[in-house]
Design an enzyme around this catalytic site. Structure first.
Site, PDB file in Angstrom:
ATOM      1  CB  ALA A  70      -0.941   0.045   1.085  1.00 33.84           C
ATOM      2  CB  THR A  71       4.086   2.276   1.259  1.00 33.66           C
ATOM      3  OG1 THR A  71       3.869   2.005   2.676  1.00 33.66           O
ATOM      4  CG2 THR A  71       5.067   3.469   1.284  1.00 33.66           C
ATOM      5  CG  ASN A 155      -2.920   3.347  10.785  1.00 34.55           C
ATOM      6  OD1 ASN A 155      -3.671   4.279  10.447  1.00 34.55           O
ATOM      7  ND2 ASN A 155      -1.679   3.142  11.351  1.00 34.55           N
ATOM      8  CB  SER A 203      -0.757  -3.863   2.168  1.00 35.53           C
ATOM      9  OG  SER A 203       0.032  -3.244   1.638  1.00 35.53           O
ATOM     10  CG  HIS A 205       1.177  -7.098   5.278  1.00 35.63           C
ATOM     11  ND1 HIS A 205       1.380  -6.503   6.498  1.00 35.63           N
ATOM     12  CD2 HIS A 205       1.480  -5.943   4.373  1.00 35.63           C
ATOM     13  CE1 HIS A 205       1.949  -5.381   6.493  1.00 35.63           C
ATOM     14  NE2 HIS A 205       1.889  -4.893   5.477  1.00 35.63           N
ATOM     15  CB  CYS A 333       4.756   2.547   8.963  1.00 38.39           C
ATOM     16  SG  CYS A 333       4.389   1.458   8.162  1.00 38.39           S
TER      17      CYS A 333
END
Length: 387
Positions: A70-71, A155, A203, A205, A333
């Site tokens: 996603a980043t 998140n 993402s 994961h 992150c």
């Protein structure tokens, strides 16, 4: 260790691993080497999977770009739209609680002449606390706004944005809407076309797939989306993202999404009960504990999310004292950053309260027994520190 950090990452489901393996060992052809059968087989499975992903996201007409996560998807979406040579608007709008993978990209665009507007969220104490302030959004978006980027689900505190209303405000001005849906895909019902979102990042994961593979869904039959590529050097994926696509990764992300959506209702209900069980135990034994974000029974909160502020103990200290449990004090992150969570500060909490905040993420593989054990460990740890 009892793993309660499922917002940071999830364990790869065994069924996903089983689906990947043949494309790592037997069918290992390069999908861009279509001059032979192994390459063609790989290309066909990639094409089939990307079409399935678009359909699962509720927008079969979209372009589906496979990324490293996603980043990268956020970078491609934001820079790709705003730096396209035909794009003449100079304002970008986002929200104070966005992930650094969005906010840091916006900072990079400031020297290139873009005006960045960062909006507040609904403060603590309201049913939709932590979601974007829609009045502020309506006042800020105008005919010079190139892009609005709003996270579908946060998140840290699990706040779910009212994406359909956000889209209506954006599209009144012909503004494109991007959503970092990393925490939403596979966890809540999500329909890109019904919500009228133009670009969506995710993402694997985060929903029981492997790390290193993600997606950017681009396009909407209601309007055109143009992107300037950010990675060049081969022309793959329609020149929008060069580099060899990994068939195993694409199969993994589609398999993970299919599994998650097939059992979404039952799994969400079970995870919510475990989350509520943990919350009940902690709140009954820890006086002064405060909830961050939407109320637990609110439709604006992710089922597996619990974010709380301890009245006296810093989150890092609590984590050290309860080392048998994996939980966090903020985004994975930004865990190396000594600053307090910008997400909790955006709720109107003080710096001290932000430093005393922790996040629990309940997931597919957690059990009733684990939750009871975790509550006991957490309560005992804080009692030792308070005595």
């Amino acid at each position: 260790m009892i793993y309660l950090d499922n917002h940071a990452t999830t364990r790869c489901d065994d069924r996903v691993i089983a689906a990947m393996l043949p494309w790592l060992t037997t069918n290992y052809g390069n999908p861009h080497s279509t001059s032979h059968a192994m390459g063609r087989d790989a290309w066909e499975i990639v094409a089939e999977c990307t079409a399935s992903l678009a359909e699962l996201l509720g927008n079969p007409s979209t372009d589906l770009i496979v990324t490293s996560g996603a980043t990268e998807s956020n970078n491609l979406a934001i820079k790709g739209v705003c730096l396209h040579p035909r794009q003449k608007r100079r304002k970008i709008v986002s929200v104070a609680t966005e992930h650094p993978a969005v906010l840091d990209v916006l900072d990079q665009l400031k020297p290139q002449g873009f005006r960045i507007e960062i909006l507040p969220v609904v403060p603590v104490g309201q049913v939709d606390a932590g979601t974007v302030d829609l009045n502020a959004l309506e006042e800020t978006v105008d005919d010079d706004t190139a892009l609005v980027s709003v996270m579908w689900a946060n998140n840290e505190m699990g706040a779910i944005a009212p994406m359909k209303r956000v889209a209506q405000i954006c599209h009144q001005h012909g503004t494109l809407l991007h959503s970092d849906a990393t925490q939403a895909v596979g966890r809540i019902p999500l329909d890109m076309l019904a919500a009228d979102v133009d670009l969506l990042s995710a993402s694997a994961h985060k929903f029981y797939g492997p790390k290193g593979v993600g997606l950017l869904a681009v396009g909407n039959p209601n309007r055109r989306v143009r992107l300037l590529p950010q990675i060049v050097g081969g022309g793959q994926q329609g020149n929008l993202r060069s580099g060899t696509v990994a068939p195993a990764g694409v199969i993994a992300i589609v398999t993970a999404m299919q599994i998650s959506l097939a059992q979404l209702s039952v799994e969400s209900s079970r995870i919510r009960k475990l989350r509520d069980q943990l919350a009940k135990n902690l709140f009954s034994q820890i006086e002064g504990l405060e909830l961050n974000g939407p109320e637990l029974d609110s439709p604006y909160r992710l089922p597996g999310n619990l974010n709380v502020s301890h009245p006296r103990i810093e989150g890092e200290t609590w984590m050290s004292a309860a080392a048998d449990i994996a939980f966090s004090s903020g985004s994975a992150c930004s865990s190396v950053d000594p600053e307090p969570s910008h997400v909790i500060l955006a709720l109107g909490k003080s710096e001290t309260e932000a430093r005393r905040s922790v996040r629990f993420g309940i997931g597919r593989f957690n059990t009733d027994t684990e939750i009871e054990q975790a509550a006991n460990i957490l309560i005992a740890a804080q009692q030792r520190m308070m005595s």
